[in-house]
Write an enzyme that holds these catalytic residues in place. Structure first.
Site, mmCIF file in Angstrom:
data_model
loop_
_atom_site.group_PDB
_atom_site.id
_atom_site.type_symbol
_atom_site.label_atom_id
_atom_site.label_comp_id
_atom_site.label_asym_id
_atom_site.label_seq_id
_atom_site.Cartn_x
_atom_site.Cartn_y
_atom_site.Cartn_z
ATOM 1 C CG ASN A 70 97.606 67.788 -47.341
ATOM 2 O OD1 ASN A 70 97.300 68.795 -46.706
ATOM 3 N ND2 ASN A 70 96.881 66.684 -47.315
ATOM 4 N NE ARG B 38 105.158 65.390 -53.657
ATOM 5 C CZ ARG B 38 104.393 64.755 -52.797
ATOM 6 N NH1 ARG B 38 103.698 65.449 -51.900
ATOM 7 N NH2 ARG B 38 104.316 63.439 -52.789
ATOM 8 N NE ARG C 190 98.594 64.605 -52.876
ATOM 9 C CZ ARG C 190 99.732 64.400 -52.205
ATOM 10 N NH1 ARG C 190 100.438 63.279 -52.415
ATOM 11 N NH2 ARG C 190 100.176 65.290 -51.334
ATOM 12 C CE LYS D 228 93.012 73.961 -52.264
ATOM 13 N NZ LYS D 228 94.390 73.482 -52.063
ATOM 14 N N PRO E 189 87.537 78.420 -53.950
ATOM 15 C CG PRO E 189 89.435 77.714 -55.101
ATOM 16 C CD PRO E 189 88.168 78.476 -55.279
ATOM 17 C CG ASP F 244 94.666 78.123 -50.405
ATOM 18 O OD1 ASP F 244 94.224 79.235 -50.024
ATOM 19 O OD2 ASP F 244 95.589 78.020 -51.218
#
Length: 276
Positions: A127, A132, A177, A219, A236, A238
């Site tokens: 997310n 970032r 996280r 993922k 993966p 997404d």
């Protein structure tokens, strides 16, 4: 191999006759997060516990302050130079959308990275966006990694992170996280998740162990399998890949691509995110 020779030249290793390799397309496409562009032709990053500066001029790649033995043991594998991407292009050429994706980024290569670093990096990626993710990983390394003589910080070990509390991880601003990082670190530090032992297992067996880690879903597990263990049949999924697959491959990849689905995914991901 996608190069003609590798030789020691003073303190550097020069790899000549390089084909199908572009630094930006490979190092800044969402599979690695500790590289930054330096000048017109170079990148600087930290991997495998050391800083590496690389330059690509034409078909000549220069790895600075590297011995030839280190190139053969570490960086040749890291940059996937043992794989024939010319052959891959031929295998992929019959799939129109994938062919377009490869033509958009002909120098993209799949990187073979440290399993532990990939596990934590993609736990942090959930997310979030690439800038970032890079910032969180940079902060994690600065706060808890070992300072390197050549500058920068190594990726912190599982033993170090396993001793931390969620509050102590607050400076890296990873939010929920933090609990996932601590659980993963405890499993690695205790030997419950051992990359060396797991490397001998099937992809399905490794994935089962990965999914036991708090916060690791399909993922993230496939990211670790692909970028860490080098299992190219894993890919993966997404938001970007869901869109691509729904539009171009609603029934899944053609059978002849299945063993390299992870590499195909990387080209399609980069194309969907930046080229379509």
């Amino acid at each position: 191999m996608d190069y003609t020779y590798a030789e020691q030249k003073n303190c550097d290793v020069v790899v000549g006759g390089v084909r199908y390799f572009d630094l930006a397309q490979t190092l800044d496409c969402g599979q690695a997060f500790r590289w930054r562009e330096v000048g017109a032709n170079g990148f600087s990053g930290i991997a495998h516990g050391r800083r590496l500066d690389v330059e690509l001029e034409g078909d000549e790649l220069v790895l600075k302050n590297v011995l030839l033995e280190e190139f053969e043991m570490v960086w040749k594998r890291y940059f996937d130079f043992s794989r024939d991407y010319g052959k891959l292009r031929g295998d992929f050429s019959g799939c129109g959308h994938l062919r377009n994706a490869m033509e958009f980024s002909p120098g993209l290569r799949l990187m073979k990275q440290d399993v532990w670093e990939i596990l934590i990096s993609f736990i942090l990626s959930q997310n979030s966006n690439i800038p970032r993710i890079k910032k969180m990983i940079e902060s994690l390394c600065e706060c808890f990694g070992e300072r390197l003589e050549c500058g920068g910080f190594a990726f912190p070990s599982a033993q170090v992170l396993a001793k931390l509390s969620e509050e102590e991880l607050a400076p890296i601003k990873c939010g929920y996280r933090a609990a996932y990082i601590i659980d993963a670190a405890n499993r690695v530090a205790s030997g419950n998740f051992n990359p060396t032992t797991l490397a001998e297992k099937s992809s399905a067996e490794i994935k089962q162990v990965l999914l036991e880690i708090h916060g690791v879903g399909p993922k993230v597990a496939d990211c670790v399998l692909l970028y860490g263990f080098g299992r190219t049949e894993c890919y993966p999924v997404d938001v970007w890949i869901k869109r691509v697959m729904a539009e171009f491959y609603p029934n899944g990849f053609p059978t002849n691509l299945e063993k390299h689905a992870g590499i195909a995914q990387q080209f399609l991901f980069h194309y969907a995110r930046t080229g379509m």
